[in-house]
Design a protein around this motif. Sequence first.
Motif, PDB file in Angstrom:
ATOM      1  N   ARG A   8      14.571  15.501  64.933  1.00 61.37           N
ATOM      2  CA  ARG A   8      15.336  14.427  64.307  1.00 61.37           C
ATOM      3  C   ARG A   8      16.691  14.986  63.887  1.00 61.37           C
ATOM      4  O   ARG A   8      16.743  16.037  63.230  1.00 61.37           O
ATOM      5  CB  ARG A   8      14.601  13.910  63.070  1.00 61.37           C
TER       6      ARG A   8
ATOM      7  N   ASP B 107      19.323  14.242  58.600  1.00 61.82           N
ATOM      8  CA  ASP B 107      19.213  13.107  57.669  1.00 61.82           C
ATOM      9  C   ASP B 107      19.673  13.605  56.308  1.00 61.82           C
ATOM     10  O   ASP B 107      18.886  13.954  55.446  1.00 61.82           O
ATOM     11  CB  ASP B 107      17.761  12.614  57.609  1.00 61.82           C
TER      12      ASP B 107
ATOM     13  N   ARG C 100      24.329   7.905  54.389  1.00 65.66           N
ATOM     14  CA  ARG C 100      23.354   8.940  54.717  1.00 65.66           C
ATOM     15  C   ARG C 100      22.997   8.892  56.200  1.00 65.66           C
ATOM     16  O   ARG C 100      23.349   7.959  56.915  1.00 65.66           O
ATOM     17  CB  ARG C 100      22.084   8.780  53.866  1.00 65.66           C
TER      18      ARG C 100
ATOM     19  N   GLU D 107      13.377   2.701  59.918  1.00 63.16           N
ATOM     20  CA  GLU D 107      13.236   3.004  58.489  1.00 63.16           C
ATOM     21  C   GLU D 107      13.793   1.903  57.597  1.00 63.16           C
ATOM     22  O   GLU D 107      13.740   2.012  56.378  1.00 63.16           O
ATOM     23  CB  GLU D 107      13.941   4.326  58.156  1.00 63.16           C
TER      24      GLU D 107
ATOM     25  N   ASP E 172      10.655   5.666  54.029  1.00 69.69           N
ATOM     26  CA  ASP E 172      11.844   4.864  53.765  1.00 69.69           C
ATOM     27  C   ASP E 172      11.571   3.381  53.996  1.00 69.69           C
ATOM     28  O   ASP E 172      11.959   2.538  53.189  1.00 69.69           O
ATOM     29  CB  ASP E 172      13.008   5.333  54.652  1.00 69.69           C
TER      30      ASP E 172
ATOM     31  N   ARG F 208      11.392   5.474  46.296  1.00 69.64           N
ATOM     32  CA  ARG F 208      10.310   6.423  46.564  1.00 69.64           C
ATOM     33  C   ARG F 208      10.352   7.641  45.648  1.00 69.64           C
ATOM     34  O   ARG F 208       9.398   8.411  45.584  1.00 69.64           O
ATOM     35  CB  ARG F 208      10.330   6.856  48.038  1.00 69.64           C
TER      36      ARG F 208
HETATM   37 MG    MG Z   1      13.224   8.737  56.145  1.00 67.41          MG
END
Ligand code: MG
Length: 749
Positions: free
Chosen positions: A509, A512, A535, A608, A632, A642
């Motif tokens: 990925r 992030d 983000r 997400e 997310d 979260r």
């Molecule tokens: Mg995430």
Amino acid sequence: MSGDLAESESRKLLQRLRDTLAAPGASQDRLDNITHHIADSIGAEVCSVYLFRDPQTLELCATEGLRPEAVHQTRLRLGEGLVGRVARTGQPINTADAPAEPGFRFMPETGEEVYPSFLGVPIQRVGEKLGVLVVQSRQSRRFTEDECYGMEVVAMVLAEMAELGAFAGGSNDGVTARHRFPAVFRGTSGQEGAAEGHVWLHEPRVVVTNPVGDDPQRERARLAEGVAMLRSRLDALLADLSLGGGDHADVMETFRMFANSRSWMRRMEEDIDLGLSAEAAVEKEQGQARARLERATDPYLRERLHDLDDLSNRLLRILTGQGRDTGAEMPENPILVARNIGPAELLDYGRKLRGVVLSEGSVGSHAAIVARALAIPLVVNAGRIAVEALNGDAIFVDGDTGIVHLRPEDSVAAAFRDKIAMQAEAQKRYADLRGLPAVATCGTRIELYMNAGLMADLPSLEGSGAEGVGLFRTELQFLTRTRVPRRGDLATLYRKVMDNAQGKPVVFRTLDIGSDKVLPYMKPQDEPNPAMGWRAIRLGLDKRGVLRMQLQALLRAGAGRPLEIMFPFVAEPSEFTRARAILGEQLERERQLGHELPTSIRVGAMLETPSIAFAPRSFFTSCDFLSIGGNDLKQFFFAADRENEAVRRRYDTLSPAFLSLLKQIVDRCDEAGVPLSFCGEDAGRPIEAATFAALGLRKLSMRPASIGPVKHLFRRIDLSELSRVVAGGMESDAETLRPAITDWLARNG
Ligand code: MG
Ligand code: PEP
């Protein structure tokens, strides 16, 4: 003497106390001498020392002026009477009319009714409560500010003497046996799992062996030298950091501001003039800052007090010559205890640790991310543990409940060991399943992948029996450095990851970053809601340099083999299209440079945000694969942060509403013919995992330790039947399907 406790008088008193400490003799004689000297010096009829017998009980250990029979007999609970109140609040009480004070408790055995004036100051050492020092007089008057200040200085010396063991032994043994009581700390779970081990303090306690200074001029000079050295070290650090720029430099700048602060210096100099040594003066002010920190709620003030605390620690180490490395041996099965820790420092300890307990920290902190990657139990927000624990103390960490037992009683230890043994037993059972597929009794096969984020995770691929890495989070390599990592370094790491996976697929990925994951070298955006802010792919598309560099590194690492890349937090199709176009450009560049290319590239998006579940069909068909980032997705679906303890467990993943969203995503992916996986934390929870599979998900990615339990369950259930239970539940008006599903699993799994 009466009236002001003049500087010279104070110094004389402190020197007498120091002589008491140096003289041989029983601890009780020492305490008796001390109360006598203090009463004499301040001109009060009574001076008493109360020390903690256990964390809830104070005991009168010595007195000048009260009835001697009361010594070791009079006890008060924390918060009880004026003495108990001083101990609880850590604040002095100074009154001319003690009986009129709220909470006053009359203790006839002491004969204290004839002393209305009362001054009680806490005996504490950098926030650690040790007892209370009290002076009382017959004449009804408030003690002067100078007298109060003087008593605080005296209490500081007593605290250091206690730390050096001056009051241990004899009739005081039970009272002064600090750091021996069992203690329980309730924090927040940062990473599940249970561990038994021994405390390893990240910041060992500094021991001040000379709390009293003979010569104020000399002590002032030592302090000035220490501060100068601190300043020059900070300057050097700052010069180094400002090359990389960014936030770290700002923090150091604040540090430097404190190091130049006149009021901080002035207070310490005043302490010295009253007779403290330079290091005791630093510690006294540090203790006061800590006490303020515990009361402060304003985040800005807390931050500054933290900086001051760190600075005091540095200064103490300079003055005492005690480095971080005290030469102590790390105990067996070390469990790291710290106030807080940065991700790089935690990574340095690596897999040596059995667990981590932090007084502060948060579930989403970088340290928590590293602990998760290292798969060691983590408890954050565990209160005063960093003050209470000593190196080598027995400790049990329950990462499932967030409870930590320090120096536990045998019965607690036995129960805890049972729990660990049961978990180990289960792990053994799961290990036997390692080579077997996750096939339900109805014949449906579910692919189980693992999440990773470090090279150190890769051995788990073999150990857990995962079919590959379904999510490789690439943030850690960025978070643990002081500047952007180099392309070559990243390529080497990604290559090693793929080598170690030995042909099993790895889905990388892209970065992030933003939200809770802030890079030390990137100026944090002042965002009111960073999780919904600038983000992940949003940042990547706006600051393309880093995204390009990372994609180049991935292409190079993937040369000559298949490569899988996934973009995080795609909220609308064009973000994916643009990111994919950037990848295309980099691929073309590599081709032109004549570099070997990956044999195939699959490009996916993470689902997400709810919005992307409603994207046009063309989005689904344009992706090579999709992965639901449930952590997310759920927080945005329920609008429940979260990271926020107050709400993060409030809504159930197994609510018909959330399951309907998942079902819709599954159906749309099926219809578009695009493979779908789920890689949030919920995938590793057996009940959730079974429910997802019942909804039609066929690929789950989870932390390695969860693969065994999830597979164990899958192999015992009929998914087609569970699908009917889930479908039925979603038609009902139940708020959550959890009871129905749990019930069915208990009967059938
Ligand atoms: Mg995430
Ligand atoms: C998620 O959001 O579910 C996810 C896997 O990504 P992260 O936890 O890294 O945000």
